[in-house]
Design an enzyme around this catalytic site. Sequence first.
Site, mmCIF file in Angstrom:
data_model
loop_
_atom_site.group_PDB
_atom_site.id
_atom_site.type_symbol
_atom_site.label_atom_id
_atom_site.label_comp_id
_atom_site.label_asym_id
_atom_site.label_seq_id
_atom_site.Cartn_x
_atom_site.Cartn_y
_atom_site.Cartn_z
ATOM 1 N N CYS A 50 2.520 -2.754 0.240
ATOM 2 C CA CYS A 50 3.317 -1.525 0.243
ATOM 3 C C CYS A 50 2.626 -0.355 0.931
ATOM 4 O O CYS A 50 3.240 0.688 1.142
ATOM 5 C CB CYS A 50 3.685 -1.144 -1.187
ATOM 6 N N CYS A 83 0.606 2.792 -4.442
ATOM 7 C CA CYS A 83 0.041 1.541 -4.930
ATOM 8 C C CYS A 83 0.502 0.430 -3.998
ATOM 9 O O CYS A 83 1.403 0.626 -3.186
ATOM 10 C CB CYS A 83 0.518 1.255 -6.355
ATOM 11 N N HIS A 90 12.746 1.098 -0.876
ATOM 12 C CA HIS A 90 11.366 0.760 -0.496
ATOM 13 C C HIS A 90 11.311 -0.451 0.428
ATOM 14 O O HIS A 90 11.040 -1.564 0.002
ATOM 15 C CB HIS A 90 10.565 0.507 -1.773
#
Length: 436
Positions: free
Chosen positions: A99, A422, A392
């Site tokens: 990510c 994160c 996302h």
Amino acid sequence: MTAAQRLLTVNGERIAFVAGIRTPFAKQATDFHGIPAVDLGKMVVQELVNKTGIDGDWVEQLVFGQVVQMPEAPNIAREIVLGTSLPVGTDAYSVSRACATSFQSAVNIAEAMVAGHIRGGIAGGADSSSVLPIGVSKRMARALVDLNKAKTLGQRFSILKRLGFKDLLPVPPAVAEYSTGLSMGQTAEQMAKTHNISREDQDELTVRSHQKAHAAWEAGWLSDEVMTAYPEPYKKHLSRDNNIRGDSQIEKLAKLKPVFDRKHGSVTAANSTPLTDGASAVMMMTESRAKELGLPVLGYLRSYAFAALQVEEDMLMGPSYSTPVALDRAGMSLNDLDLIDMHEAFAAQTLANMKMFASDKFAQEKLGRDKAIGEIDMDKFNVLGGSIAYGHPFAATGTRMITQTLNELRRRGGGVGLTTACAAGGLGAAMIVETE
């Protein structure tokens, strides 16, 4: 503590962000259904070049990332060069840091500038949760290799006899960590329980995220950084993120059942980021190159840091590990920041990190620091909403956050902002940017 460092090129120049753009973000299997990440990447990079109006020759390097990779296009960066107006000789390579992927791509461009290798480049990332590499079972994969080597019909028949019905079923991409078998959602549940994050607090953060993102769109603050996308077959277009719910209410969210621990859990589909399709990119240059080309500067890269931590517990605590280092390198404290943008993978993960920012115990036991970096001022935190609302697309979130933070700082008259995320595998990223 890490000593403060000036992030400058060999010629003493700052690293500038001159432009940033992204596609609208679309929930899985909606407006970008069937559009692979490489096409989304081409779309956003071409739009970025068009937006700045520069000749593609000035882009010396493209670093791009993709988390859910497709076997037929393993180097998405090079495919983007070949599919846009960038010169065929443009250096291009791909990166992946889960990510935090487009944080990594931006850092790679910055480091190439610091080393004096380039004076301008493009960084970004794209992912599609709608176009996935559906695989086969391990037994089937081995059989296919053996079949390719077999020379007689008898050998082929013998190989096929080894397969059972289950071996023939398609295998979707794994959602669990390779090393632990835990999914991100299971980790979010663990963090909620370990750090006493209530369901109500998670839902409140979720509503806040949606309402602030909706307000940002209604105010027109995002229109300059989100392109209108015309995906093939060009019969429709998308100009806004399609996951944002301006009418989100606590009462509605409270009715949803937990997903990852149905009996005792608190993480729901609503207080988690949805699977999303999209792409984003930033153009970066040295100060002198931007001036030569007459390009306005959005802002500058002040510092950055990455972190790696355990994966068995609190795997999504990356911001709490990487942010203190980024602050030290910038010679700043948390109170010096004007904006804080933290990736909302899950409301539980976000709230747990916010707690750890203010925890002296965490700072002493986990970071080896005397005290915590401090309590987050909510007036500075995710002021335009976060990933729970926007969605996302894994590799695109970092440069989405960088561009959004820089534009918001400029709208407020300048300042310094933190972007942090994160990432799967127990990774974390933090980047401090500033505008004048």
